[in-house]
Design an enzyme around this catalytic site. Sequence first.
Site, PDB file in Angstrom:
ATOM      1  N   ARG A  15      75.438  39.441 -16.072  1.00  0.00           N
ATOM      2  CA  ARG A  15      75.860  39.689 -14.698  1.00  0.00           C
ATOM      3  C   ARG A  15      76.084  41.189 -14.474  1.00  0.00           C
ATOM      4  O   ARG A  15      76.139  41.958 -15.428  1.00  0.00           O
ATOM      5  CB  ARG A  15      77.143  38.912 -14.399  1.00  0.00           C
ATOM      6  N   LYS A  75      83.188  41.714 -16.595  1.00  0.00           N
ATOM      7  CA  LYS A  75      84.082  41.296 -17.677  1.00  0.00           C
ATOM      8  C   LYS A  75      84.981  42.448 -18.106  1.00  0.00           C
ATOM      9  O   LYS A  75      84.741  43.614 -17.795  1.00  0.00           O
ATOM     10  CB  LYS A  75      83.283  40.783 -18.873  1.00  0.00           C
ATOM     11  N   TYR A  94      87.135  41.209 -13.883  1.00  0.00           N
ATOM     12  CA  TYR A  94      87.904  40.131 -14.513  1.00  0.00           C
ATOM     13  C   TYR A  94      88.553  40.676 -15.774  1.00  0.00           C
ATOM     14  O   TYR A  94      87.891  41.350 -16.579  1.00  0.00           O
ATOM     15  CB  TYR A  94      86.991  38.958 -14.895  1.00  0.00           C
ATOM     16  N   HIS A  96      91.750  38.748 -17.460  1.00  0.00           N
ATOM     17  CA  HIS A  96      92.352  37.645 -18.232  1.00  0.00           C
ATOM     18  C   HIS A  96      93.233  38.194 -19.359  1.00  0.00           C
ATOM     19  O   HIS A  96      93.091  37.839 -20.527  1.00  0.00           O
ATOM     20  CB  HIS A  96      91.254  36.740 -18.806  1.00  0.00           C
ATOM     21  N   GLU A 118      90.850  37.836 -11.047  1.00  0.00           N
ATOM     22  CA  GLU A 118      91.359  36.461 -11.118  1.00  0.00           C
ATOM     23  C   GLU A 118      92.790  36.289 -10.632  1.00  0.00           C
ATOM     24  O   GLU A 118      93.259  35.146 -10.473  1.00  0.00           O
ATOM     25  CB  GLU A 118      91.227  35.893 -12.536  1.00  0.00           C
ATOM     26  N   SER A 134      84.594  29.921 -10.688  1.00  0.00           N
ATOM     27  CA  SER A 134      85.119  28.599 -11.016  1.00  0.00           C
ATOM     28  C   SER A 134      84.150  27.522 -10.544  1.00  0.00           C
ATOM     29  O   SER A 134      83.965  26.501 -11.217  1.00  0.00           O
ATOM     30  CB  SER A 134      86.491  28.396 -10.374  1.00  0.00           C
ATOM     31  N   ASP A 198      95.673  15.569 -12.299  1.00  0.00           N
ATOM     32  CA  ASP A 198      96.299  16.763 -11.722  1.00  0.00           C
ATOM     33  C   ASP A 198      97.763  16.454 -11.455  1.00  0.00           C
ATOM     34  O   ASP A 198      98.134  15.287 -11.265  1.00  0.00           O
ATOM     35  CB  ASP A 198      95.594  17.173 -10.421  1.00  0.00           C
ATOM     36  N   LEU A 240      94.495  26.012 -14.737  1.00  0.00           N
ATOM     37  CA  LEU A 240      94.721  27.438 -14.499  1.00  0.00           C
ATOM     38  C   LEU A 240      96.145  27.675 -14.023  1.00  0.00           C
ATOM     39  O   LEU A 240      96.609  27.027 -13.084  1.00  0.00           O
ATOM     40  CB  LEU A 240      93.745  27.974 -13.444  1.00  0.00           C
ATOM     41  N   ASP A 270      89.083  31.324 -21.098  1.00  0.00           N
ATOM     42  CA  ASP A 270      89.349  32.720 -20.730  1.00  0.00           C
ATOM     43  C   ASP A 270      90.841  33.025 -20.728  1.00  0.00           C
ATOM     44  O   ASP A 270      91.250  34.167 -20.921  1.00  0.00           O
ATOM     45  CB  ASP A 270      88.779  33.044 -19.339  1.00  0.00           C
TER      46      ASP A 270
END
Length: 372
Positions: A15, A75, A94, A96, A118, A134, A198, A240, A270
């Site tokens: 990417r 990333k 991103y 994380h 994120e 996602s 959930d 998440l 992640d």
Amino acid sequence: MHIGVPREIKTQEYRVGLIPSSVRELTHHGHTVTAETGAGAGINFTDDDYRAAGAEIVADAAAVFSVADMIVKVKEPQASEFPLLREGQILFTYLHLAAEPEVTEALIASKCVAISYETVSDIHGGLPLLSPMSEVAGRMAIQVGAHCLEKERGGRGVLLGGVPGVEAADVLVIGGGVAGTNAARMAMGMEARVTVLDRSLDRLKELDMQFGPTLNTIYSTVDAVERYVLTADLVVGAVLVPGATAPKLVTAEMVKTMKPGAAMVDISIDQGGCFETSRPTTHDNPTFIVDEVVHYCVTNMPGAVSRSSSVALNNATLPFVMELADKGYRRALHEDKNFRAGLNVHHGAITHSAVAKALGLPYRHPEDAILP
């Protein structure tokens, strides 16, 4: 503002932070863009495509980092990029960080301004810059999970949707957010029997209204997780907690009770993963087996469909890149508290409470950090 686009160097990460159409939009608004040669090659955008959009092309990442006020990536920076970051430079990507202490230490040492995709939020409590990836990861989870169930991968030799006269596979999706919803949609489309767990009753009601009786919606408890993991052919972890380490909802003891040859796909990897037996893998070597259960734990799943992912990501990130470029980060973050939630590290201080808590580091409130 001068914006830099380095080539991604994480294993099999194709990417790119800015596609040519995004570069054209930025240069149209008077900003300067410098891209590393080959930055878009993995998704078939050439250096000439970037030049035509108004970018300058340079030979390596060092040349990009040295001139840019803001670095736009996909990333987290890799070890070879740590020394290239400098004080006051904006890094938008991103991160994380709750699962990346080494990266966090490097960002603190560099005294850069690290804004993480994120953790940027919106007025509805959503995560607009995480959402497109996602969606991709959720849909991919079923593709790769179906592959993991094939016998050659160590799986049960089960076809997700079965065929007439043969029962379909049981798919368990833990987490009903964006990734989980997309995983459920794909699994149902392949005619598997799907259950979503959930802890939000409102979310379960929304899923029930969206998919009807074909989808089994269950309130998530330890007992429910254990019960449905036991009977599942494929388990997708899509949990998440923004900025924080993912909770370990499936224990090693539960994995031992699963069907031999069952498969697990941990989208949450992640953020450290939501299965106790998970460990990060790469596209080069995506799976491993624990107690006869196939685990897929690739940390950059959307990188496998890099062109679709890059375009989807740019659709979401470009307005925020433009805000930073037009206003500068202090004004842009001051005016928008939801954008301010993306600030993770500022001049050597952790400015996201969940990251600080996960890593046991001191926390500074972002509003205090960005004061002139």
